[in-house]
Design a protein around this motif. Structure first.
Motif, PDB file in Angstrom:
ATOM      1  N   ASP A 101      -5.049  -1.967 -12.827  1.00  0.00           N
ATOM      2  CA  ASP A 101      -4.367  -2.027 -14.114  1.00  0.00           C
ATOM      3  C   ASP A 101      -4.278  -3.495 -14.492  1.00  0.00           C
ATOM      4  N   ASN A 102      -5.097  -3.893 -15.479  1.00  0.00           N
ATOM      5  CA  ASN A 102      -5.350  -5.311 -15.724  1.00  0.00           C
ATOM      6  C   ASN A 102      -5.963  -5.846 -14.430  1.00  0.00           C
ATOM      7  N   VAL A 103      -5.415  -6.872 -13.796  1.00  0.00           N
ATOM      8  CA  VAL A 103      -5.908  -7.268 -12.478  1.00  0.00           C
ATOM      9  C   VAL A 103      -4.842  -7.000 -11.418  1.00  0.00           C
ATOM     10  N   ARG A 104      -4.026  -6.025 -11.687  1.00  0.00           N
ATOM     11  CA  ARG A 104      -2.965  -5.624 -10.765  1.00  0.00           C
ATOM     12  C   ARG A 104      -3.433  -4.407  -9.980  1.00  0.00           C
ATOM     13  N   VAL A 105      -3.346  -4.483  -8.657  1.00  0.00           N
ATOM     14  CA  VAL A 105      -3.730  -3.365  -7.801  1.00  0.00           C
ATOM     15  C   VAL A 105      -2.588  -2.356  -7.765  1.00  0.00           C
ATOM     16  N   LYS A 106      -2.888  -1.105  -8.151  1.00  0.00           N
ATOM     17  CA  LYS A 106      -1.901  -0.027  -8.069  1.00  0.00           C
ATOM     18  C   LYS A 106      -2.435   1.039  -7.108  1.00  0.00           C
ATOM     19  N   TYR A 107      -1.714   1.206  -6.011  1.00  0.00           N
ATOM     20  CA  TYR A 107      -2.154   2.149  -4.982  1.00  0.00           C
ATOM     21  C   TYR A 107      -1.727   3.572  -5.334  1.00  0.00           C
ATOM     22  N   SER A 151       0.812  -1.220   0.000  1.00  0.00           N
ATOM     23  CA  SER A 151       0.000   0.000   0.000  1.00  0.00           C
ATOM     24  C   SER A 151       0.844   1.268   0.000  1.00  0.00           C
ATOM     25  N   ILE A 152       2.106   1.199   0.420  1.00  0.00           N
ATOM     26  CA  ILE A 152       2.924   2.420   0.468  1.00  0.00           C
ATOM     27  C   ILE A 152       3.734   2.617  -0.806  1.00  0.00           C
ATOM     28  N   ARG A 153       3.696   1.648  -1.746  1.00  0.00           N
ATOM     29  CA  ARG A 153       4.438   1.779  -3.004  1.00  0.00           C
ATOM     30  C   ARG A 153       3.534   2.391  -4.061  1.00  0.00           C
ATOM     31  N   ASP A 154       3.926   3.526  -4.629  1.00  0.00           N
ATOM     32  CA  ASP A 154       3.079   4.206  -5.601  1.00  0.00           C
ATOM     33  C   ASP A 154       3.368   3.716  -7.018  1.00  0.00           C
ATOM     34  N   PHE A 155       2.772   4.387  -8.001  1.00  0.00           N
ATOM     35  CA  PHE A 155       2.913   3.989  -9.401  1.00  0.00           C
ATOM     36  C   PHE A 155       4.373   3.926  -9.845  1.00  0.00           C
ATOM     37  N   ASN A 156       5.192   4.829  -9.308  1.00  0.00           N
ATOM     38  CA  ASN A 156       6.579   4.911  -9.739  1.00  0.00           C
ATOM     39  C   ASN A 156       7.509   4.053  -8.898  1.00  0.00           C
ATOM     40  N   GLY A 157       6.958   3.281  -7.974  1.00  0.00           N
ATOM     41  CA  GLY A 157       7.780   2.451  -7.107  1.00  0.00           C
ATOM     42  C   GLY A 157       8.325   3.180  -5.907  1.00  0.00           C
ATOM     43  N   VAL A 158       8.009   4.460  -5.769  1.00  0.00           N
ATOM     44  CA  VAL A 158       8.494   5.254  -4.640  1.00  0.00           C
ATOM     45  C   VAL A 158       7.639   4.961  -3.416  1.00  0.00           C
ATOM     46  N   LEU A 159       8.264   4.877  -2.245  1.00  0.00           N
ATOM     47  CA  LEU A 159       7.569   4.518  -1.018  1.00  0.00           C
ATOM     48  C   LEU A 159       7.129   5.764  -0.252  1.00  0.00           C
ATOM     49  N   ASN A 160       5.888   5.753   0.209  1.00  0.00           N
ATOM     50  CA  ASN A 160       5.375   6.800   1.089  1.00  0.00           C
ATOM     51  C   ASN A 160       5.522   6.309   2.525  1.00  0.00           C
ATOM     52  N   LEU A 161       6.609   6.673   3.165  1.00  0.00           N
ATOM     53  CA  LEU A 161       6.921   6.183   4.513  1.00  0.00           C
ATOM     54  C   LEU A 161       6.118   6.892   5.588  1.00  0.00           C
ATOM     55  N   ASN A 162       5.315   7.879   5.203  1.00  0.00           N
ATOM     56  CA  ASN A 162       4.494   8.615   6.173  1.00  0.00           C
ATOM     57  C   ASN A 162       3.029   8.164   6.158  1.00  0.00           C
ATOM     58  N   GLN A 163       2.757   7.087   5.448  1.00  0.00           N
ATOM     59  CA  GLN A 163       1.370   6.639   5.347  1.00  0.00           C
ATOM     60  C   GLN A 163       0.831   6.162   6.693  1.00  0.00           C
TER      61      GLN A 163
END
Length: 799
Positions: free
Chosen positions: A608-614, A553-565
């Motif tokens: 995206d297809n059946v891939r969950v992108k947060y 859930s903390i990995r965004d579209f670009n693979g960057v992590l939101n460590l403040n989630q």
């Protein structure tokens, strides 16, 4: 219909040479060591598929097809009794039996039985799992027929519950929380789910309102048990899509359960629009061993290895879609290949102590390691046309307008290794009208992720001056992430008998994690009332459910992590009624539940297809409400059928996007399922199993815009699968083949027709733009009509 079913069955199974067997009827009374009648005692013929349950007066009647046989009398909390009959005559035998209390087993029974009365869960009829016609062959196919569960993909074992996504579901096996792969993106790439149906002894599923003893997820709990078997046995099943072998070995102070499975669904995938060379191979091995160390202690080991590899060398694709007035056609030629694989290995050691008769202590230690890899290097050259709606020779007419000639590239070199270590202590204590439960758990999750992927689309068909700036870039990701999260959780709850007809359960969970550094408290309540008529149960639940942030859930579209989630949070309430009554010539059970969930903190995502992108940097608020209804019973003796419908609405508002409430990706307003079983009147060993599913359309947005939207729909999911089976050793038949009866306790053959109506169900879309920069969604269809044959064989115990 009757004649058609009979004809199909005869063509399937042919003629069987049989010999008449004498029938012996055994009747009697079962009592305890105080000579009081014992109801609900299971009386079974060892080695035969025949069992009954004693009535309220302890009386039973059972038949044997042979004159030499052994009867087993068993009841949880009592020592089992075996009575042997040798070379008697056909007729009637009177046999009374007394069972002695098993103190160690009774300790667990007393605590467990009280908890079962309070659980807001559905007991799954595991006897039907092997008979349900299913493409995937996974245990989860039975979950997708339950109220509150949504699905639109028969190839996937993933499921959505009451508006939640795939990552919000808990799975336990023998009280061990199971860690599952998280990277695999497509249904066709999924293999064998963790649960081996051949080893199951019981399964319960809660679609919400579950108790504090379960973990911190928002949606559901599946609680599966691999328990001590009644006797040693071995089972072999094999078919066109795979094979499996399981063995259960029972000793005086120990037991062993072992299972091997193999799956290959090449024949299914070859029927899809994407033509090419498919090589999907999946294997799984599980072992459960329990040893009684003393009368007050046992130790259990659970081990598992699950591996899958999916290889595809695509060749071409042709997809037609649209309406009668506007018919579109996409033709694609491919080069390159895709190779995805994963390996999950791990296990758990559980020590169970019974220091006294009303106290059970469990110490559970588990470890799981998963390696997931994606290797994709595919280039597609496509022609996108609008064709005339005239129909001749099985094809649409000539090209009216060419919408685009171009190419696209999908590239990925992704590696994710995850490690999960946990240690947990659970205590259950009975005290008069109370059952106190408490637990402490430590868990460490470690992730090493290497993402390297991109997707390019050139709708002009050639590289224009300026390089990649003239391409649409769906993904251009090159990151390495290393993350370790530690979780500390505790729970305490009290199950209290208020009166003879009502019970109350109060509990609270506490959670702290080193990522968000939040201390989360989740109180939960369940109140159950059973009137003195004993034919209905009324339940009310309320509680807070909080799901701490995790790597996905903390990995965004670009693979960057939101460590403040921060943790996701939901306030849930529900009210339900279970009602049993006589009707349609059988005992029917009606269940209903209405629910409302308010989520003040959600992490929105897109499909995206059946891939969950947060959308990892976004926060949403949402609400979900609905009703789940079910009715079922044995319309045909010993065959359970049921009808279920779910109504739901799930919306969310992504904060600060100024768009208000939109439908969640799992907002499937109507779900309807039927599982119906029947026998042929003249030959009851021939059975028909019909599985029907309907799921309303699902919202979806184009992944070309990296913001949440619900401006498009996946069409309604409609599926009908039918199966025909014959157990040559079924006790419903008077005659049995002598050779089979000598070595096997069950020998059944199945003919299955998947997607009987040959409906083109859409699972996802390929998004392309034409020369005018107009975006089109080209449907990715699921499986068409397919036949499958399989055998399920249970060997007789040699002892």
């Amino acid at each position: 219909m009757y004649r058609l079913c009979l004809l199909l069955s005869v063509l399937l199974f042919g003629f069987t040479f049989v010999n008449a067997q004498p029938l012996v009827k055994v009747s009697g009374l079962v009592t305890d060591d105080l000579r009081s009648p014992l109801p609900l005692v299971t009386v079974s013929v060892v080695g035969q598929n025949q069992s009954v349950v004693s009535d309220d007066s302890g009386i039973y009647n059972i038949y044997s097809s042979t004159t030499s046989f052994t009867l087993k009398y068993s009841l949880l909390g009592y020592k089992s009794v075996l009575v042997e009959f040798k070379n008697g005559n056909a007729g009637r035998i009177i046999q009374n039996v007394s069972l002695t209390r098993n103190i160690n087993e009774l300790e667990q029974v007393t605590i467990t039985s009280k908890q079962n009365q309070l659980r807001n869960s559905t007991t799954i009829n595991i006897a039907d799992i092997a008979s349900i016609p299913s493409v995937s062959g996974n245990f989860e196919v039975v979950l997708k027929t339950l109220p509150g569960v949504s699905t639109n993909n028969e190839l996937s074992s993933q499921y959505s519950v009451r508006g939640g996504n795939f990552d919000e579901n808990l799975v336990y096996v023998n009280d061990v929380e199971i860690s599952r792969p998280i990277l695999i993106r497509n249904g066709q790439q999924e293999g064998l789910s963790f649960i081996n149906s051949d080893l199951l002894s019981s399964a319960k599923f809660s679609a919400g309102g579950f108790e504090s003893r379960y973990g911190d997820k928002l949606s559901s709990v599946l609680d599966v048990k691999y328990d001590r078997p009644d006797s040693s046995e071995a089972t072999l099943n094999m078919g066109m899509l795979g094979a499996g072998f399981s063995s259960k070995i029972l000793n005086k102070k120990s037991f062993v359960l072992a299972g091997l499975r193999y799956k290959n669904n090449t024949s299914i995938l070859n029927r899809q629009d994407n033509k090419g060379s498919y090589a999907p191979n999946f294997t799984d091995a599980q072992l459960i061993y329990q040893q009684n160390i003393s009368s007050k202690m046992n130790v259990q080991f659970l081990g598992s290895f699950n591996s899958g590899i999916f290889k595809l060398i695509p060749e071409s694709r042709e997809t037609q879609f649209g309406t009668l007035s506007t018919v579109m056609r996409l033709q694609t030629d491919y080069s390159g290949k895709e190779v995805d694989d994963y390996q999950t290995a791990g296990g758990a050691i559980t020590f169970t102590f019974f220091p006294k008769s009303d106290l059970v202590i469990k110490w559970i230690n588990s470890y799981f390691n998963t390696l997931e890899r994606e290797r994709i290097d595919i280039e597609g050259r496509y022609v996108f046309d609008e064709v005339s709606n005239s129909f001749a020779n099985g094809n649409f007419g000539s090209i009216r307008i060419n919408r685009g000639i171009g190419k696209y590239i999908n590239y990925a070199r992704n590696n994710l290794e995850s490690e999960n270590v946990s240690s947990e202590l659970k205590i259950d204590q009975n005290y008069e009208n109370h059952t106190f439960s408490l637990g402490l758990r430590f868990e460490r999750k470690q992730y090493n992720d290497n993402l390297n992927e991109y997707s390019l689309i050139d709708s002009a068909g050639y590289i224009q001056p300026g390089g990649l700036n003239n391409f649409y870039q769906d993904n251009l990701i090159s990151v390495k992430n290393n993350l370790t999260i530690q979780y500390y959780t505790a729970y305490i709850q009290d199950s209290y008998t208020l009166s003879a007809n009502s019970t109350l359960q109060l509990g609270v969970r506490g959670n702290f994690n080193t990522l968000s550094k939040q201390f989360l408290l989740s109180p939960r309540l369940l109140l159950a009332y059973r009137p003195s008529t004993n034919n209905k149960i009324i339940r009310f639940t309320a509680g807070v459910y909080q799901q701490a942030p995790d790597y996905r859930s903390i990995r965004d579209f670009n693979g960057v992590l939101n460590l403040n989630q921060q943790a996701q949070r939901s306030y849930n309430t529900s009210a339900g009624l279970d009602y049993a009554f006589d009707g349609l010539g059988t005992r029917l059970k009606f269940t209903s539940e209405v629910y409302f969930k308010y989520q003040d903190r959600l992490i929105p995502y897109m499909m995206d297809n059946v891939r969950v992108k947060y959308l990892a940097d976004e926060v949403a608020q949402g609400y979900t409400y609905g009703a789940d209804l079910s009715i079922g019973g044995e319309f045909v003796k010993d065959l359970l059928s049921y009808f279920r419908v779910s109504l739901m609405k799930a919306n969310q508002n992504v904060l600060n996007d100024n768009r208000g409430y939109l439908r969640r990706p799992t907002d499937q307003r109507i779900n309807f399922s039927v599982y119906f079983q029947d026998r042929l009147l003249s030959s009851p060993t021939y059975k028909v199993h019909l599985n029907m599913l309907y799921g309303a359309k699902l919202p979806v947005g184009a992944p070309l815009v990296r913001r949440y939207s619900d401006n498009f729909n996946i069409p309604a999911y409609k599926r009908v699968d039918i199966g025909f089976s014959k157990d040559f050793l079924d006790d419903a038949g008077v005659k049995k083949p002598r050779l089979l009866d000598k070595y096997f306790s069950s020998f059944s053959a199945h003919l299955e027709v998947f997607n009987l109506l040959n409906i083109n169900n859409t699972v996802s879309y390929l998004w392309l733009k034409d020369i005018d920069n107009v975006q089109y969604a080209i449907p990715n269809y699921l499986t068409g009509r397919q036949l499958n044959l399989k055998l399920i064989i249970k060997f007789k115990n040699s002892k």
